[in-house]
Design a protein around this motif. Structure first.
Motif, short mmCIF file in Angstrom:
data_model
loop_
_atom_site.label_atom_id
_atom_site.label_comp_id
_atom_site.label_asym_id
_atom_site.label_seq_id
_atom_site.Cartn_x
_atom_site.Cartn_y
_atom_site.Cartn_z
N HIS A 192 0.81 -1.21 0.00
CA HIS A 192 0.00 0.00 0.00
C HIS A 192 0.84 1.27 0.00
O HIS A 192 0.29 2.37 -0.11
CB HIS A 192 -0.95 0.00 1.20
N TRP A 193 2.16 1.13 0.14
CA TRP A 193 3.02 2.30 -0.02
C TRP A 193 3.07 2.73 -1.48
O TRP A 193 3.43 3.87 -1.78
CB TRP A 193 4.43 2.00 0.49
N ARG A 194 2.73 1.81 -2.38
CA ARG A 194 2.71 2.13 -3.80
C ARG A 194 1.29 2.49 -4.22
O ARG A 194 0.33 1.84 -3.82
CB ARG A 194 3.21 0.95 -4.65
N GLY A 195 1.16 3.50 -5.01
CA GLY A 195 -0.14 3.91 -5.50
C GLY A 195 -0.64 3.01 -6.61
O GLY A 195 0.02 2.03 -7.01
N GLY A 196 -1.80 3.34 -7.14
CA GLY A 196 -2.39 2.52 -8.18
C GLY A 196 -1.86 2.80 -9.57
O GLY A 196 -2.20 2.11 -10.52
N GLY A 197 -1.05 3.84 -9.71
CA GLY A 197 -0.46 4.13 -11.01
C GLY A 197 -1.34 4.89 -11.96
O GLY A 197 -1.00 5.07 -13.13
N VAL A 198 -2.51 5.37 -11.49
CA VAL A 198 -3.38 6.17 -12.36
C VAL A 198 -2.80 7.58 -12.42
O VAL A 198 -2.73 8.27 -11.42
CB VAL A 198 -4.82 6.20 -11.83
N ARG A 199 -2.39 7.99 -13.61
CA ARG A 199 -1.77 9.31 -13.76
C ARG A 199 -2.82 10.35 -14.11
O ARG A 199 -3.73 10.10 -14.87
CB ARG A 199 -0.70 9.27 -14.86
N VAL A 200 -2.65 11.49 -13.53
CA VAL A 200 -3.55 12.59 -13.88
C VAL A 200 -2.93 13.37 -15.03
O VAL A 200 -1.71 13.52 -15.10
CB VAL A 200 -3.78 13.52 -12.67
N PRO A 201 -3.73 13.85 -15.96
CA PRO A 201 -3.19 14.69 -17.03
C PRO A 201 -2.53 15.94 -16.46
O PRO A 201 -2.97 16.50 -15.45
CB PRO A 201 -4.43 15.05 -17.86
N VAL A 202 -1.46 16.37 -17.10
CA VAL A 202 -0.74 17.55 -16.63
C VAL A 202 -1.65 18.78 -16.63
O VAL A 202 -1.62 19.60 -15.71
CB VAL A 202 0.51 17.80 -17.50
N GLY A 203 -2.49 18.89 -17.66
CA GLY A 203 -3.42 20.01 -17.70
C GLY A 203 -4.39 20.00 -16.53
O GLY A 203 -4.74 21.05 -15.98
N TRP A 204 -4.83 18.80 -16.14
CA TRP A 204 -5.71 18.67 -14.97
C TRP A 204 -4.99 19.15 -13.72
O TRP A 204 -5.57 19.86 -12.89
CB TRP A 204 -6.13 17.21 -14.83
N ALA A 205 -3.73 18.77 -13.58
CA ALA A 205 -2.95 19.20 -12.41
C ALA A 205 -2.81 20.72 -12.37
O ALA A 205 -2.96 21.35 -11.31
CB ALA A 205 -1.57 18.54 -12.43
N TRP A 206 -2.55 21.35 -13.52
CA TRP A 206 -2.43 22.81 -13.55
C TRP A 206 -3.77 23.47 -13.24
O TRP A 206 -3.83 24.48 -12.52
CB TRP A 206 -1.92 23.26 -14.91
N ALA A 207 -4.86 22.91 -13.78
CA ALA A 207 -6.17 23.51 -13.55
C ALA A 207 -6.56 23.43 -12.08
O ALA A 207 -7.04 24.40 -11.48
CB ALA A 207 -7.23 22.81 -14.42
N MET A 208 -6.37 22.27 -11.46
CA MET A 208 -6.71 22.13 -10.05
C MET A 208 -5.81 22.98 -9.17
O MET A 208 -6.27 23.55 -8.17
CB MET A 208 -6.62 20.66 -9.64
N SER A 209 -4.55 23.10 -9.53
CA SER A 209 -3.65 23.97 -8.77
C SER A 209 -4.08 25.42 -8.89
O SER A 209 -3.95 26.21 -7.94
CB SER A 209 -2.21 23.79 -9.25
N ALA A 210 -4.59 25.79 -10.07
CA ALA A 210 -5.09 27.16 -10.23
C ALA A 210 -6.29 27.41 -9.33
O ALA A 210 -6.41 28.49 -8.73
CB ALA A 210 -5.46 27.40 -11.70
N VAL A 211 -7.19 26.43 -9.20
CA VAL A 211 -8.35 26.58 -8.32
C VAL A 211 -7.89 26.74 -6.87
O VAL A 211 -8.34 27.64 -6.14
CB VAL A 211 -9.30 25.38 -8.46
N VAL A 212 -6.98 25.86 -6.43
CA VAL A 212 -6.48 25.95 -5.06
C VAL A 212 -5.71 27.25 -4.84
O VAL A 212 -5.82 27.88 -3.79
CB VAL A 212 -5.60 24.72 -4.72
N GLY A 213 -4.97 27.67 -5.87
CA GLY A 213 -4.26 28.95 -5.77
C GLY A 213 -5.22 30.12 -5.61
O GLY A 213 -4.95 31.05 -4.84
#
Length: 750
Positions: free
Chosen positions: A112-133
């Protein structure tokens, strides 16, 4: 090799920005590091491990971190309550040590120290970071600027902040807690978030005020944003649907076609996170429950440990979420019986757990207290009418039923505009989103094949969609049916808002897929709706307050927009084209101007609050805290906020807030003994006197006419040991020992 790491860049930028903002507003780097270490290692890491072991696991790292944070908070609160009750609050550190150690030592748990390997799209990461920002910038601009950490910066906080701080101090030293502003009064309020902050204060040594005013809400806001987006992603199988869902949740508001700055037909946005930590914490704990139930209802099976832990924590964090989930599960059960003539087993199990938690919260945790919440249909509309027409409480109580029903229809119409995409859920040919196999170990965010062909029911046979719709219906229904002296029934709508937004986005996606040829027409309708909303508001929008009972003046602009929608519908019928997508786009145009204005306004200058903390008040209270025992009782002459009012606004809480001590009588406005006596409309609950006038007279006599007899009565009857005097009072030196003085405040020991 670069792609997996690229998603960390926006998240890292948000973290750096948060550190810079916190330093700018007075939080030392050492305290930031201590807080981050505790939340990261002491809460999130063991929470993620438990989430992967007890929940579905196998998802993307951001979702695992957010869900693990929520689960970690839930376990931390439950452990702290037991540790504090046993008199060893620092024993709360045992659970992360034991959990992490077990996942290191036990071979079966190491995976369980290893994740499931599902990658998020880079654009999704930037968009969510913009919301949190954005939420970070909003926090700094709207909250940090008017809530300093030292006087005079903290002299004029929002009215409830001292109340929250007082409960935090109470639970830092006592479990089970009482209402610290009135000695011996039962606490019938959601208090688990204060237990979390108390645990953090014990472990890190950070001042409770710093946790409440600067730190605690930030990770909760970020985790909630990610989890709402995750539910949208899981429901539709499309990552950008999740981003759209959090954008609708945070920013879209109802069309306000009047001048006056009032949120008359409110949709209850999430921008109450700092002012209502209980709502913020409850929303964070509720989101992974919905995330899990979406998967369980579709697969027909589930692992209930994580759901149970979260619901048990939720019953003391914000019990108003439990009726919401019960409403969602009731709709699932009703539809399963209607369509298949059998009840959904998964919904029955989840409903049984939620119902047990609700009953436990109502009668065991809160002792049957309701904090003034009662069944009072259209109370929300009465309060809206009072704001619109500037009515007194007596006039509000006599508002005609026809006016209230008219306002209710207008309010529901505004809600329909915000979540117009729900129409797409019942569109013929809409594809229901279903996973083909159980979520574990497949992962929570992968798109899946539909289980059955779409038909006239659209996605309304999808139990996950029904769950969200039921949550939304319960929130809107509670807003319309329940009443509270302080309009707290609106928190039901606020709790349901994210899930109505997710369902609306899913319906909008269905419409975009099934009505491809009408997309250009829908774009034109969006522009038309925006222009109409701006024009109608400028030309016809009434200025508030209006004259009493001028409902036609408020309703006319909305009727004009409704007439425009009817004309568009007739044109589409004549053209023999499906109308749903175009009408949804038109409704989105109606809400767009006020939504854009809100996005800008939230970053504008903050409002001002009344000065309530006098010079020297914090220093005197903290001196008292440092030189007294947690069980010592304090008496004070402060009961009323310094307002020009015909009655005593008894929301005076700073003595108990900063001293972390129980007070004989300070402020009683939020006590169960006050709210249970409060009529909903005839008079304000703030005008009610203290429930025990004998005690109040004994308390005040010491400060108004001090004598050995009065002092002895306080000591003998109430075990008072300290006096904190706010401002001038008759000489007390011959009856008590002056121990500390700062500014206008003095501390005496009896």
């Amino acid at each position: 090799m670069r792609r997996p790491s690229a998603g960390w860049v926006p998240a890292g930028l948000v973290v750096v920005a948060a550190v810079v903002v916190l330093c700018r507003f007075g939080v030392p780097v050492a305290e930031i590091a201590a807080f981050a270490g505790h939340v990261g290692v002491g809460v999130m890491v063991p929470g993620v491990l438990l989430w992967r072991a007890l929940g579905p696991g196998g998802g993307s790292l951001p979702v695992d971190l957010a869900a693990g944070l929520a689960l970690g908070y839930a376990v931390e609160v439950l452990v702290y309550i037991a540790a504090r009750a046993a008199g060893v609050p620092l024993a709360v550190v045992v659970w992360p040590v034991v959990t992490i150690g077990a996942f290191v030592v036990v071979p079966r748990l190491r995976r369980h120290w290893r994740g499931g390997g599902v990658r998020v799209p880079v654009g999704w990461a930037w968009a969510m970071s913009a919301v949190v920002g954005y939420l970070l910038v909003w926090s700094a601009q709207q909250f940090y600027r008017v809530h300093g950490l030292a006087w005079p910066g903290n002299a004029a906080p929002y009215v409830d902040m001292s109340y929250h701080l007082a409960l935090l101090g109470e639970i830092k030293h006592h479990v089970p807690p009482t209402f610290p502003m009135v000695l011996g009064e039962r606490l019938s309020y959601h208090w688990f978030v204060y237990a979390e902050m108390a645990a953090t204060s014990w472990v890190t040594g950070i001042e409770p005020q710093t946790l409440l005013y600067r730190l605690t809400a930030l990770p909760m806001l970020a985790g909630l944003a990610v989890l709402v987006a995750a539910v949208g992603w899981r429901l539709t199988g499309r990552p950008w649907a999740g981003v759209a869902a959090i954008l609708v949740t945070c920013f879209v508001c109802s069309p306000e076609l009047h001048e006056g700055g009032l949120d008359l037909f409110t949709t209850r946005s999430l921008f109450t996170a700092w002012l209502s930590p209980t709502q913020n914490f409850g929303a964070l704990l509720f989101a992974p429950v919905v995330l899990l139930l979406v998967g369980f209802l579709r697969s027909g099976q589930g692992r209930w440990a994580a759901v149970s832990i979260l619901l048990v924590a939720l019953m003391g964090a914000k019990a108003t979420f439990l009726p919401l989930v019960l409403g969602g599960l009731a709709l699932v059960l009703g539809m399963s019986w209607l369509v298949r003539r059998r009840l959904d087993r998964t919904a029955m199990i989840a409903g049984g757990i939620a119902l047990a938690c609700l009953v436990t919260a109502r009668y065991a945790l809160f002792g049957g207290g309701s904090q003034g919440m009662t069944i009072a249909p259209l109370d929300t509309m009465r309060r809206a009418w009072a704001m619109a027409a500037d009515l007194t409480n007596t006039e509000m109580a006599g508002a005609p039923l026809g006016d209230l029903l008219g306002l209710g229809v207008l309010h529901l119409t505004c809600l329909i505009c915000v979540w117009a995409g729900l129409a797409g859920l019942a569109t013929y040919g809409a594809v229901p989103f279903h996973p083909a196999r159980p979520l574990h170990p497949e992962g929570p965010l992968r798109s899946a094949r539909p289980l059955h062909a779409a038909g006239a029911w659209g996605m309304l046979l999808d139990p996950a969609v029904l769950l969200l719709l039921g949550i939304g219906a319960a929130g809107v229904g509670a807003m319309l049916v329940l009443g509270h002296p302080a309009a707290s029934q609106l928190y039901f709508l606020e709790g349901a808002r994210p899930y109505l937004s997710i369902a609306a986005v899913a319906g909008g996606l269905a419409l975009l897929r099934t009505c491809r040829r009408l997309r250009p027409v829908a774009g034109c309708a969006l522009v038309l709706g925006t222009v109409l909303a701006v024009t109608v508001k400028a030309v016809m929008g009434p200025a508030l307050p209006v004259s009493p009972h001028d409902l036609p003046g408020i309703a006319l602009p909305y009727l004009v927009l409704g007439f425009a929608a009817w004309v568009v519908w007739l044109a589409l019928v004549w053209w023999r084209r499906p109308a749903a997508l175009v009408l949804v786009a038109l409704a989105m145009g109606y809400v767009l101007p006020d939504t854009a204005a809100k996005v800008v306004d939230q970053l504008g200058p903050p409002g001002d609050f009344t000065v309530t903390l006098p010079e020297g008040g914090m220093e005197a209270s903290r001196w008292l805290r440092d030189h007294s025992a947690p069980d010592d009782v304090v008496a004070t002459n402060g009961h009323c906020r310094p307002l020009r009012s015909p009655y005593c606004d008894s929301r005076h809480y700073w003595v108990s807030a900063y001293s972390e001590r129980r007070v004989l009588v300070e402020g009683w406005a939020y006590a169960e003994s006050t709210l249970s006596r409060a009529p909903l409309t005839d008079e304000s609950y703030l005008s009610l006197g203290f429930a025990d006038p004998v005690r109040l007279a004994a308390n005040d006599s010491v400060f108004l006419a001090p004598s050995a007899t009065n002092i002895a009565r306080l000591i003998r009857a109430y075990d008072v040991e300290w006096l904190l005097v706010d401002g001038k009072a008759p000489p007390l030196g011959q009856f008590a020992r002056l121990r500390f003085r700062s500014g206008a405040c003095s501390v005496y020991q009896l």
